[in-house]
Design a protein around this motif. Structure first.
Motif, PDB file in Angstrom:
ATOM      1  N   MET A   9       0.821  -1.201   0.000  1.00 39.82           N
ATOM      2  CA  MET A   9       0.000   0.000   0.000  1.00 39.82           C
ATOM      3  C   MET A   9       0.862   1.262   0.000  1.00 39.82           C
ATOM      4  O   MET A   9       0.493   2.280  -0.580  1.00 39.82           O
ATOM      5  CB  MET A   9      -0.930  -0.003   1.218  1.00 39.82           C
ATOM      6  CG  MET A   9      -2.044  -1.036   1.116  1.00 39.82           C
ATOM      7  SD  MET A   9      -3.022  -0.840  -0.382  1.00 39.82           S
ATOM      8  CE  MET A   9      -3.649   0.816  -0.172  1.00 39.82           C
ATOM      9  N   TYR A  12       1.753   1.767  -3.427  1.00 38.45           N
ATOM     10  CA  TYR A  12       0.564   2.211  -4.162  1.00 38.45           C
ATOM     11  C   TYR A  12       0.283   3.689  -3.905  1.00 38.45           C
ATOM     12  O   TYR A  12      -0.064   4.457  -4.787  1.00 38.45           O
ATOM     13  CB  TYR A  12      -0.633   1.352  -3.752  1.00 38.45           C
ATOM     14  CG  TYR A  12      -1.952   1.824  -4.315  1.00 38.45           C
ATOM     15  CD1 TYR A  12      -2.856   2.523  -3.498  1.00 38.45           C
ATOM     16  CD2 TYR A  12      -2.282   1.597  -5.644  1.00 38.45           C
ATOM     17  CE1 TYR A  12      -4.068   2.955  -4.009  1.00 38.45           C
ATOM     18  CE2 TYR A  12      -3.490   2.038  -6.158  1.00 38.45           C
ATOM     19  CZ  TYR A  12      -4.377   2.716  -5.335  1.00 38.45           C
ATOM     20  OH  TYR A  12      -5.572   3.144  -5.845  1.00 38.45           O
ATOM     21  N   THR A  51      -9.077   1.761   1.141  1.00 40.39           N
ATOM     22  CA  THR A  51      -8.939   0.760   0.087  1.00 40.39           C
ATOM     23  C   THR A  51      -9.553  -0.564   0.548  1.00 40.39           C
ATOM     24  O   THR A  51      -9.195  -1.089   1.598  1.00 40.39           O
ATOM     25  CB  THR A  51      -7.452   0.548  -0.255  1.00 40.39           C
ATOM     26  OG1 THR A  51      -6.909   1.784  -0.731  1.00 40.39           O
ATOM     27  CG2 THR A  51      -7.282  -0.529  -1.311  1.00 40.39           C
ATOM     28  N   TRP A  52     -10.485  -1.088  -0.250  1.00 40.44           N
ATOM     29  CA  TRP A  52     -11.172  -2.331   0.107  1.00 40.44           C
ATOM     30  C   TRP A  52     -10.651  -3.471  -0.761  1.00 40.44           C
ATOM     31  O   TRP A  52     -10.633  -3.374  -1.996  1.00 40.44           O
ATOM     32  CB  TRP A  52     -12.676  -2.184  -0.074  1.00 40.44           C
ATOM     33  CG  TRP A  52     -13.290  -1.241   0.920  1.00 40.44           C
ATOM     34  CD1 TRP A  52     -13.484   0.099   0.768  1.00 40.44           C
ATOM     35  CD2 TRP A  52     -13.754  -1.574   2.224  1.00 40.44           C
ATOM     36  NE1 TRP A  52     -14.041   0.627   1.892  1.00 40.44           N
ATOM     37  CE2 TRP A  52     -14.227  -0.369   2.812  1.00 40.44           C
ATOM     38  CE3 TRP A  52     -13.821  -2.760   2.960  1.00 40.44           C
ATOM     39  CZ2 TRP A  52     -14.771  -0.327   4.094  1.00 40.44           C
ATOM     40  CZ3 TRP A  52     -14.358  -2.725   4.241  1.00 40.44           C
ATOM     41  CH2 TRP A  52     -14.823  -1.516   4.797  1.00 40.44           C
ATOM     42  N   LEU A  53     -10.247  -4.563  -0.097  1.00 39.77           N
ATOM     43  CA  LEU A  53      -9.698  -5.724  -0.807  1.00 39.77           C
ATOM     44  C   LEU A  53     -10.349  -7.008  -0.317  1.00 39.77           C
ATOM     45  O   LEU A  53     -10.750  -7.122   0.845  1.00 39.77           O
ATOM     46  CB  LEU A  53      -8.183  -5.829  -0.604  1.00 39.77           C
ATOM     47  CG  LEU A  53      -7.318  -4.624  -0.942  1.00 39.77           C
ATOM     48  CD1 LEU A  53      -6.968  -3.868   0.323  1.00 39.77           C
ATOM     49  CD2 LEU A  53      -6.044  -5.087  -1.659  1.00 39.77           C
ATOM     50  N   ASN A  57      -7.788  -8.663  -4.214  1.00 44.65           N
ATOM     51  CA  ASN A  57      -8.433  -7.878  -5.264  1.00 44.65           C
ATOM     52  C   ASN A  57      -8.923  -6.550  -4.694  1.00 44.65           C
ATOM     53  O   ASN A  57      -9.792  -6.519  -3.811  1.00 44.65           O
ATOM     54  CB  ASN A  57      -9.614  -8.666  -5.849  1.00 44.65           C
ATOM     55  CG  ASN A  57     -10.386  -7.860  -6.881  1.00 44.65           C
ATOM     56  OD1 ASN A  57      -9.842  -6.987  -7.545  1.00 44.65           O
ATOM     57  ND2 ASN A  57     -11.681  -8.161  -7.012  1.00 44.65           N
ATOM     58  N   HIS A  58      -8.355  -5.445  -5.190  1.00 45.55           N
ATOM     59  CA  HIS A  58      -8.789  -4.106  -4.782  1.00 45.55           C
ATOM     60  C   HIS A  58     -10.036  -3.761  -5.596  1.00 45.55           C
ATOM     61  O   HIS A  58      -9.946  -3.277  -6.721  1.00 45.55           O
ATOM     62  CB  HIS A  58      -7.652  -3.111  -5.043  1.00 45.55           C
ATOM     63  CG  HIS A  58      -8.012  -1.699  -4.716  1.00 45.55           C
ATOM     64  ND1 HIS A  58      -7.199  -0.638  -5.069  1.00 45.55           N
ATOM     65  CD2 HIS A  58      -9.081  -1.151  -4.084  1.00 45.55           C
ATOM     66  CE1 HIS A  58      -7.749   0.490  -4.668  1.00 45.55           C
ATOM     67  NE2 HIS A  58      -8.901   0.205  -4.070  1.00 45.55           N
ATOM     68  N   THR A  61     -12.993   1.682  -3.511  1.00 46.33           N
ATOM     69  CA  THR A  61     -12.351   2.677  -2.645  1.00 46.33           C
ATOM     70  C   THR A  61     -13.433   3.614  -2.115  1.00 46.33           C
ATOM     71  O   THR A  61     -14.276   4.103  -2.879  1.00 46.33           O
ATOM     72  CB  THR A  61     -11.306   3.504  -3.407  1.00 46.33           C
ATOM     73  OG1 THR A  61     -10.291   2.629  -3.919  1.00 46.33           O
ATOM     74  CG2 THR A  61     -10.653   4.526  -2.502  1.00 46.33           C
ATOM     75  N   ARG A  71     -13.799  -0.287  -8.547  1.00 43.89           N
ATOM     76  CA  ARG A  71     -12.648  -0.646  -9.371  1.00 43.89           C
ATOM     77  C   ARG A  71     -12.833  -1.994 -10.069  1.00 43.89           C
ATOM     78  O   ARG A  71     -12.053  -2.347 -10.944  1.00 43.89           O
ATOM     79  CB  ARG A  71     -11.389  -0.680  -8.507  1.00 43.89           C
ATOM     80  CG  ARG A  71     -11.026   0.685  -7.918  1.00 43.89           C
ATOM     81  CD  ARG A  71      -9.850   0.564  -6.974  1.00 43.89           C
ATOM     82  NE  ARG A  71      -8.674   0.003  -7.637  1.00 43.89           N
ATOM     83  CZ  ARG A  71      -7.747   0.732  -8.256  1.00 43.89           C
ATOM     84  NH1 ARG A  71      -7.862   2.048  -8.311  1.00 43.89           N
ATOM     85  NH2 ARG A  71      -6.702   0.156  -8.813  1.00 43.89           N
ATOM     86  N   SER A 103      -7.981  -0.939   4.128  1.00 45.80           N
ATOM     87  CA  SER A 103      -6.669  -0.349   4.418  1.00 45.80           C
ATOM     88  C   SER A 103      -6.745   1.155   4.264  1.00 45.80           C
ATOM     89  O   SER A 103      -7.284   1.676   3.283  1.00 45.80           O
ATOM     90  CB  SER A 103      -5.625  -0.920   3.465  1.00 45.80           C
ATOM     91  OG  SER A 103      -4.352  -0.375   3.740  1.00 45.80           O
TER      92      SER A 103
END
Length: 257
Positions: A9, A12, A51-53, A57-58, A61, A71, A103
């Motif tokens: 992250m 990123y 950030t949601w995973l 897999n993201h 957001t 996304r 995150s």
């Protein structure tokens, strides 16, 4: 895992952020098929977006006070953002079950840390009356023993048995054995999961009574058959004797005359 997540992250976000771990304890969330669930985020101290995973897999957001960014098109019309950045999942399906990670940066200016909220989402089906059945078997001995087996359609289901008088229930692998049951006692099988439950009841004595009535009916039929056979045998014996009298007794007498 969280450290690796922090490093990824950081790259990123293009910022030099140290790995600080999670934002708190893992959240265990349960939902039912077809319902909605909220993955709650505490917005206090959140800096920027979330950030949601899932499974690396993201997919989305969120950010407090802003619209959600989808996304992954598979989540369009599936996930929504609340005002505080929490995630709303609509119309839950079995494939939505899994571990979600949110995150984000939290803290005050210059002291932010990258941390992750973890949600373990488990989804269960609703249990209905039609999901539960009770199979039975009655012994053919003089002592009536009724065996019941509780069968439930569904996964992750716990099954329990109980009696109306609160007495001990002899249960082995969801199978109940009742010997010489009390006519007044009712046994109930209950199936439940974390979201719902259903139950079905039986009265063991009723099965014993039906078994005895059936036996009584069987004995009556057997006795009728025996009586009919005896009657037929008597008729046959009578016919044989009659024939014998005509041929051996009456006929010679007629010849002598």
């Amino acid at each position: 895992m969280l450290c690796l997540l922090g490093i990824l992250m950081a790259i990123y976000l293009k910022s030099g952020i140290l790995c600080e771990g999670s934002c708190g304890e893992k959240n265990y969330v349960v939902g039912s098929l077809g319902s909605d669930i909220i993955l709650q985020v505490d917005p206090v101290g959140v800096v920027g977006d979330i950030t949601w995973l899932i499974s690396g897999n993201h997919f989305a957001t969120t950010e407090p006070g802003k619209n959600i960014e989808i996304r992954d098109n598979r989540y369009k019309w599936k996930v929504y953002s609340l005002e505080n950045g929490s995630l709303l999942l609509k119309n839950l399906a079995s494939e939505d079950q899994g571990t979600y990670i949110a995150s984000t940066l939290k803290g005050t200016s210059g002291k932010e840390k990258l941390c992750a909220l973890i949600y373990d989402l488990r989804i269960y089906g609703m249990l209905l009356d039609d999901n539960i059945e009770i199979e039975h078997k009655v012994s053919k001995n003089e002592t009536c023993i009724v065996t019941f087996r509780c069968v439930v359609r569904g996964s992750d289901v716990t099954i329990t048995w109980g009696s109306s008088d609160g007495s001990y229930v002899n249960v082995t692998s969801n199978v109940v054995h009742v010997q010489n049951p009390d006519p007044e006692v009712i046994y109930t099988c209950t199936a439940w999961n974390p979201m719902t439950s259903t139950s079905k009841s039986v009265t063991p004595w009723e099965y014993c009574k039906k078994g005895r009535q059936q036996k009584s009916g069987d004995y009556t039929i057997v006795n009728i058959i025996r009586i009919n056979l005896a009657g037929c045998i008597l008729i046959i014996i009578g016919l044989i004797l009659g024939h014998h009298i005509k041929t051996e007794v009456v006929a010679p007498s007629g010849d002598n005359g």
